[in-house]
Design an enzyme around this catalytic site. Structure first.
Site, mmCIF file in Angstrom:
data_model
loop_
_atom_site.group_PDB
_atom_site.id
_atom_site.type_symbol
_atom_site.label_atom_id
_atom_site.label_comp_id
_atom_site.label_asym_id
_atom_site.label_seq_id
_atom_site.Cartn_x
_atom_site.Cartn_y
_atom_site.Cartn_z
ATOM 1 N N LYS A 78 0.845 -1.193 0.000
ATOM 2 C CA LYS A 78 0.000 0.000 0.000
ATOM 3 C C LYS A 78 0.883 1.247 0.000
ATOM 4 O O LYS A 78 1.957 1.247 0.629
ATOM 5 C CB LYS A 78 -0.866 -0.066 1.277
ATOM 6 C CG LYS A 78 -1.931 0.993 1.427
ATOM 7 C CD LYS A 78 -2.743 0.718 2.706
ATOM 8 C CE LYS A 78 -3.875 1.688 2.925
ATOM 9 N NZ LYS A 78 -4.679 1.367 4.140
ATOM 10 N N SER A 153 -9.647 1.134 3.205
ATOM 11 C CA SER A 153 -8.828 1.971 2.362
ATOM 12 C C SER A 153 -7.752 1.209 1.571
ATOM 13 O O SER A 153 -7.217 1.760 0.618
ATOM 14 C CB SER A 153 -8.143 3.039 3.220
ATOM 15 O OG SER A 153 -7.252 2.454 4.151
ATOM 16 N N SER A 177 -9.686 -1.491 7.223
ATOM 17 C CA SER A 177 -9.098 -1.269 5.897
ATOM 18 C C SER A 177 -8.327 -2.424 5.287
ATOM 19 O O SER A 177 -7.984 -2.361 4.108
ATOM 20 C CB SER A 177 -8.188 -0.048 5.931
ATOM 21 O OG SER A 177 -8.962 1.098 5.786
#
Ligand code: GLN
Length: 485
Positions: A78, A153, A177
């Site tokens: 990420k 997310s 997330s």
């Protein structure tokens, strides 16, 4: 050889046996990224040259019988993880051109074991969101249905994995997330106990909640990766100095005799029928495997979302104060406003709407006159929520719940209604408030969309939920489904 159905151990064996090479694996992933990224937008940065160079180096090591358990395995992380020399934008205009000067510990540990970095994955700006629609780099699409969100997310981390663009990925989970995108994209995602994995080098959102974890195609891969990234780190004062067990050693011990709690507050009216059906079927699988199913109650569940959105935004407003145009990232100049004008212009241009909303909410909750009514109250409620979990874990070994009330929703469906968006995290947020561990694993389909099952464990009992997840995975085929992309 179908590498999309092979786990890391099998890939590693194939590499050692010369049936494939690090270059081949890396090229396959890069080709899938090249073919799919325009549509999915899961990657914000692709490190093609560096990945190919690392793969060539890995092949040299493998040929010499050297390297670690991840040598030659292509992964991606990420864009919230600092990666030395590689742009780390955190989904924000504010950090659009920010090149990280060092590696985050969790990523560094995978690199030390030989992993190859393919690139950086798209996400909601500063990890604020449940849909990966709040990114300065544009929305991420779900490989199962490109009209739908991949969750957030860590949406890029889940979408890239589901689309076969990486063998495994790292994400972060502050309120769901990792688990919710894993659920929406049909992969396994683990949110370790707060303190289990170092957050050093991970861009902070809400520091008392943030935690790093792996996303993978199988429970075994997730267990392997967790074992590698877990552990004390002197550079993160919140990482806990307790021994990391060998998660693989206990993985196949089954669930016979384990007590699995079903919190009644998680089986609510608003639960989508397909989700309910899949979770009910999972409960029957566990019963069949010899687990004892026990109804339990977490009475303060209803307050979790409100409590989270006070605490997380308060911490965010403090963490994001550092983006002032002086030390990090972008700077906008102000003709007339002097220093304060520069701050204002920088923050106005650098942050997106959701981030601004949260900074304002958090600043309000912390301001004098409101602090007691909001922030302090929320902290007290958090204690009650944590005590709920402590109490049920005296009766049961783990909890089983849905990950989210529905499968992946449509792009744009919730963007006009932040409250609806916030409510989609109703089953994941309490775990972060309690600071304990949980994972998501595929347990069914709603039409062509994957459904995730959540297993919640006692603090630092990741081994137990991984073991229970493995028992389910061995019994079912859901984890083998792949989208047609
Ligand atoms: N969706 C939640 C939020 O918007 C959780 C995000 C996360 O875990 N980073 O804050």
């Amino acid at each position: 050889m179908d590498i999309s159905q092979m786990n890391i151990r099998q890939l590693q064996q194939a590499l050692r046996d010369g049936e494939t090479s690090a270059l081949e694996l890396t090229r396959v992933c890069l080709a899938r990224i090249a073919a799919g990224n325009e549509q999915l937008n899961a990657f914000v940065t692709v490190c093609e040259d560096a990945a190919l160079a690392a793969a060539a180096e890995a092949d040299r090591k493998l040929a010499a019988g050297q390297g670690g358990p991840l040598t030659g395995i292509p992964i991606a992380v990420k864009d919230i993880f600092n990666t030395q020399g590689v742009r780390t934008s955190c989904g924000s205009r504010m950090l659009e051109n920010y090149i990280a000067p060092y590696d985050a510990t969790a990523f560094a540990k995978l690199k030390e074991q030989g992993a190859i970095l393919l690139g950086k994955l798209n996400m909601d700006e500063f990890a604020m969101g449940s849909s990966s629609e709040n990114s300065a780099s544009g929305v991420v699409r779900n490989p199962w249905d490109t009209e739908r969100v991949p969750g957030g997310s860590s949406g890029g981390s889940a979408a890239a994995l589901a689309a076969g663009q990486a063998v495994a990925t790292l994400g972060t989970d502050t309120g769901g997330s990792i688990r919710q995108p894993a659920s929406f994209c049909g992969v396994v995602g683990v949110k370790p106990t707060y303190g289990r994995v170092s957050r050093y080098g991970v861009i902070a959102y809400a520091s008392s909640l943030d935690q790093v974890g792996p996303l993978a195609h199988s429970v075994e891969d997730a267990a392997l990766l967790l074992g590698m990234i877990a552990g004390y780190d002197a550079a993160d004062s919140t990482s806990v100095d307790c021994p990391v067990p060998d998660y693989l050693a206990t993985l196949n011990q089954g669930v016979k005799g384990l007590k699995i709690g079903l919190p009644q507050e998680y089986f609510i009216e608003g639960l989508n029928p397909a989700v309910k059906q899949a979770v009910d079927a999972a409960i029957e699988v566990y019963r069949g495997l010899g687990a004892e199913i026990v109804p339990v109650s977490l009475p303060h569940t209803d307050y979790a979302v409100a409590c989270y959105y006070l605490i997380a935004t308060a911490e965010a407003s403090s963490n994001l104060a550092r983006y002032d145009g002086v030390r990090f990232g972008q700077r906008e100049s102000s003709e007339t406003g002097g220093l304060v004008g520069m701050y204002e212009a920088t923050r106005a241009a650098g942050f997106g709407a959701e981030v601004k909303r949260r900074i304002m909410l958090g600043t309000y909750a912390l301001s004098s006159g409101y602090y007691d009514a909001y922030y302090l109250k929320a902290q007290k409620v958090r204690t009650l929520i944590r005590e709920d979990f402590t109490r049920v874990f005296e009766q049961v070994d783990l909890l089983l719940t849905p990950v989210a009330p529905t499968a992946a929703f449509k792009i744009g469906e919730k963007t006009d209604d932040p409250l609806q968006m916030y409510l989609s995290d109703i089953f994941t947020i309490p775990v972060n408030l309690a600071g304990t561990c949980a994972l998501s694993l595929p347990c069914g389909m709603d039409g062509q969309l994957p459904i995730g099952l959540q297993l919640i464990g006692k603090p630092f009992a990741e081994a137990t939920i991984l073991q229970a997840a493995q028992a389910f995975e061995s019994e079912t085929d859901w984890h083998q489904n792949r989208p047609n992309i």
